[in-house]
Design an enzyme around this catalytic site. Structure first.
Site, PDB file in Angstrom:
ATOM      1  CD  GLU A 172      -3.035  -1.218   2.022  1.00 37.92           C
ATOM      2  OE1 GLU A 172      -3.871   0.077   2.213  1.00 37.92           O
ATOM      3  OE2 GLU A 172      -3.318  -2.284   2.446  1.00 37.92           O
TER       4      GLU A 172
HETATM    5  C1  HEC Z   1      -3.431   1.604  -2.010  1.00 40.01           C
HETATM    6  C2  HEC Z   1      -4.890   1.697  -1.495  1.00 40.01           C
HETATM    7  C3  HEC Z   1      -5.136   2.116  -0.008  1.00 40.01           C
HETATM    8  C4  HEC Z   1      -4.569   3.194   0.728  1.00 40.01           C
HETATM    9  C5  HEC Z   1      -3.626   4.264   0.361  1.00 40.01           C
HETATM   10  C6  HEC Z   1      -5.217   3.074   1.947  1.00 40.01           C
HETATM   11  N1  HEC Z   1      -6.155   1.943   1.930  1.00 40.01           N
HETATM   12 FE1  HEC Z   1      -7.424   1.502   3.584  1.00 40.01          FE
HETATM   13  N2  HEC Z   1      -7.975   0.058   2.667  1.00 40.01           N
HETATM   14  C7  HEC Z   1      -7.718  -0.302   1.223  1.00 40.01           C
HETATM   15  C8  HEC Z   1      -7.911  -1.922   1.251  1.00 40.01           C
HETATM   16  C9  HEC Z   1      -7.692  -2.467  -0.249  1.00 40.01           C
HETATM   17  C10 HEC Z   1      -8.477  -2.267   2.304  1.00 40.01           C
HETATM   18  C11 HEC Z   1      -9.125  -3.664   2.657  1.00 40.01           C
HETATM   19  C12 HEC Z   1      -7.935  -4.352   3.104  1.00 40.01           C
HETATM   20  C13 HEC Z   1      -8.480  -5.715   3.735  1.00 40.01           C
HETATM   21  O1  HEC Z   1      -9.524  -5.841   4.315  1.00 40.01           O
HETATM   22  O2  HEC Z   1      -7.753  -6.676   3.710  1.00 40.01           O
HETATM   23  C14 HEC Z   1      -8.547  -0.917   3.016  1.00 40.01           C
HETATM   24  C15 HEC Z   1      -9.098  -0.896   4.542  1.00 40.01           C
HETATM   25  C16 HEC Z   1      -9.224   0.276   5.461  1.00 40.01           C
HETATM   26  C17 HEC Z   1     -10.044   0.240   6.500  1.00 40.01           C
HETATM   27  C18 HEC Z   1     -10.964  -0.946   7.061  1.00 40.01           C
HETATM   28  C19 HEC Z   1     -12.323  -0.394   6.575  1.00 40.01           C
HETATM   29  C20 HEC Z   1     -13.182  -1.419   7.265  1.00 40.01           C
HETATM   30  O3  HEC Z   1     -14.664  -1.275   6.826  1.00 40.01           O
HETATM   31  O4  HEC Z   1     -13.049  -2.472   8.121  1.00 40.01           O
HETATM   32  C21 HEC Z   1      -9.690   1.484   6.900  1.00 40.01           C
HETATM   33  C22 HEC Z   1     -10.140   2.079   8.185  1.00 40.01           C
HETATM   34  C23 HEC Z   1      -8.716   2.201   6.279  1.00 40.01           C
HETATM   35  N3  HEC Z   1      -8.483   1.252   5.073  1.00 40.01           N
HETATM   36  C24 HEC Z   1      -8.104   3.242   6.363  1.00 40.01           C
HETATM   37  C25 HEC Z   1      -7.157   3.828   5.975  1.00 40.01           C
HETATM   38  C26 HEC Z   1      -6.270   4.865   6.153  1.00 40.01           C
HETATM   39  C27 HEC Z   1      -6.384   5.711   7.340  1.00 40.01           C
HETATM   40  C28 HEC Z   1      -5.123   4.923   5.372  1.00 40.01           C
HETATM   41  C29 HEC Z   1      -4.156   5.990   5.251  1.00 40.01           C
HETATM   42  C30 HEC Z   1      -3.025   5.976   6.311  1.00 40.01           C
HETATM   43  C31 HEC Z   1      -5.560   4.045   4.233  1.00 40.01           C
HETATM   44  N4  HEC Z   1      -6.512   3.376   4.461  1.00 40.01           N
HETATM   45  C32 HEC Z   1      -4.694   3.991   2.834  1.00 40.01           C
HETATM   46  C33 HEC Z   1      -6.858   0.400   0.514  1.00 40.01           C
HETATM   47  C34 HEC Z   1      -6.172   1.533   0.912  1.00 40.01           C
END
Ligand code: HEC
Ligand code: HEC
Length: 346
Positions: free
Chosen positions: A146
């Site tokens: 990521e």
């Molecule tokens: C490259 C794309 C990407 C970036 C950049 C990213 N995310 Fe995500 N995020 C995802 C994906 C894909 C998932 C699901 C992963 C999994 O469930 O295994 C996720 C899951 C989450 C969830 C969980 C949501 C749930 O319903 O459980 C949260 C909260 C979240 N991200 C917050 C953040 C935050 C805060 C940042 C920055 C620090 C961030 N993400 C950066 C792609 C991204």
């Protein structure tokens, strides 16, 4: 004798029980359906306030700092990807892609979920592997696929940006820039991301003209024949639980990979359904492109395997009923206020 209030607490089977109980009580037809209707609507009332945890209470300074961090690409190893790159407010905090692309230009294994209404969340990620938003926030920053930022260097990197020292000091007097505070600030900002009032809420509050007749029929199906309420319950339309709904993907074992309990193979977290129209494509693998196709999946498109939830069965919905359900799902979209891109500190 059963009282209506006792029955209302039996949340899951409410529609069935209510109708049965009201008949038992001998209430005359009109009053009966009115009462059932009111009780059902009561279950979908929006909460009055956002819950914040005791060990990370809300403050304006924290929420402000958290927003800056959420939108700041300098939290990634190559300074090119922020949380908002994937959790984009224009797509109700998703990115419109089947699966997103991370810093090293690699596709991720799962579709980006929304961060909408997570203040009420219990476990985070599709497989529930994080127990709080505070814990969750550092995951994507460090993840090699990521944002690929070495966490040991992140504090130094933020210290080198003048504006941040002051902002951290205001939000966390005495501790300043630490990894824990980065997580706490981002989590606070995330809890402020709440879907606004939608046509559905106006209808729940009593405005009969807020949604169409088709949508009203769809809501009845949602709570009845289509059985969606078995998992998508309450105002945010989720039980926060994990279920195998019979998607064909057999590579990703979801919750099972965390808990090693065989019955949880292929189980993923139930997403809320607010602003669902803006959040295509759907599911943990982004495999379904439209809401019609989602409903047809539940109608008869799921695969059979041992772990599929017992709440998933052929529904026998007609094309008109599918259209009604989709019309209902459209009423969950709110006119959320425009999110402005913050001016980042230098
Ligand atoms: C490259 C794309 C990407 C970036 C950049 C990213 N995310 Fe995500 N995020 C995802 C994906 C894909 C998932 C699901 C992963 C999994 O469930 O295994 C996720 C899951 C989450 C969830 C969980 C949501 C749930 O319903 O459980 C949260 C909260 C979240 N991200 C917050 C953040 C935050 C805060 C940042 C920055 C620090 C961030 N993400 C950066 C792609 C991204
Ligand atoms: C057995 C519990 C269960 C039932 C019943 C159920 N769902 Fe779901 N729903 C889930 C889970 C779990 C997911 C995520 C599955 C995945 O990605 O592997 C989901 C995903 C969805 C999504 C996609 C959400 C997103 O953010 O990608 C929509 C839309 C949806 N369901 C609508 C419905 C409708 C409409 C019904 C009734 C016809 C229904 N669901 C019945 C558990 C359920």
């Amino acid at each position: 004798m059963l009282r209506l209030t006792d029955i209302v607490s039996r949340f899951k089977y409410l529609p069935v029980v209510l109708v049965g109980a009201a008949t038992l009580m001998g209430i005359e037809q009109g009053a009966q359906s009115q009462q059932a209707d009111d009780a059902l609507r009561a279950l979908y009332q929006r909460p009055d306030a956002v819950p914040y945890p005791e060990d990370n209470p809300y403050s304006d300074a924290k929420a402000h700092l958290g927003k800056l961090l959420f939108f700041d690409p300098r939290l990634s190893g190559e300074n090119n990807l922020s949380c908002a790159s994937c959790h984009n407010p224009s797509f109700s905090w998703e990115d419109g892609q089947k699966t997103s692309v991370g810093v090293p230009m690699t596709r991720l294994g799962r579709h980006t979920p929304t961060v909408l209404n997570l203040a009420w969340g219990e476990l985070f990620f599709w497989d529930g592997r994080a127990e709080s938003l505070e814990e969750q926030a550092l995951g994507p920053i460090a993840s090699s696929v990521e944002m690929a930022q070495d966490l040991d260097q992140l504090v130094g990197k933020l210290q080198a940006i003048d504006g941040y020292s002051d902002l951290f000091e205001k939000a966390f007097p005495g501790t300043g820039i630490t990894l824990e505070n980065v997580g706490a600030a981002i989590a606070t900002y995330e809890r402020t991301i709440v879907s606004a009032t939608a046509p559905f809420d106006r209808w729940i509050a009593g405005d009969e003209s807020a949604i169409s007749d088709a949508a009203k029929r769809g809501f009845a199906l949602f709570n009845g024949k289509a059985n969606c309420v078995a998992c998508h319950e309450g105002w945010n339309f989720t039980d926060w639980g994990f279920h195998d709904i019979g998607l064909p993907d057999d590579q990703d074992l979801g919750r099972y990979e965390q808990l090693d309990i065989a019955s949880l193979k292929h189980a993923f977290k139930t997403p809320g359904l607010r602003n669902i129209v803006e959040r295509a494509p759907y599911m943990h693998d982004g495999s379904i492109r439209t809401l019609e196709a989602v409903v047809q999946h539940y109608n008869h498109g799921f695969v059979q395997r041992e772990t599929v939830s017992e709440s998933i069965f052929a529904l026998g919905l007609t094309d008109d009923e599918v259209a009604d359900l989709v019309a209902f799902l459209h009423t969950l979209s709110s006119d959320d206020p425009a999110v402005t891109y913050p001016k980042l500190p230098n």
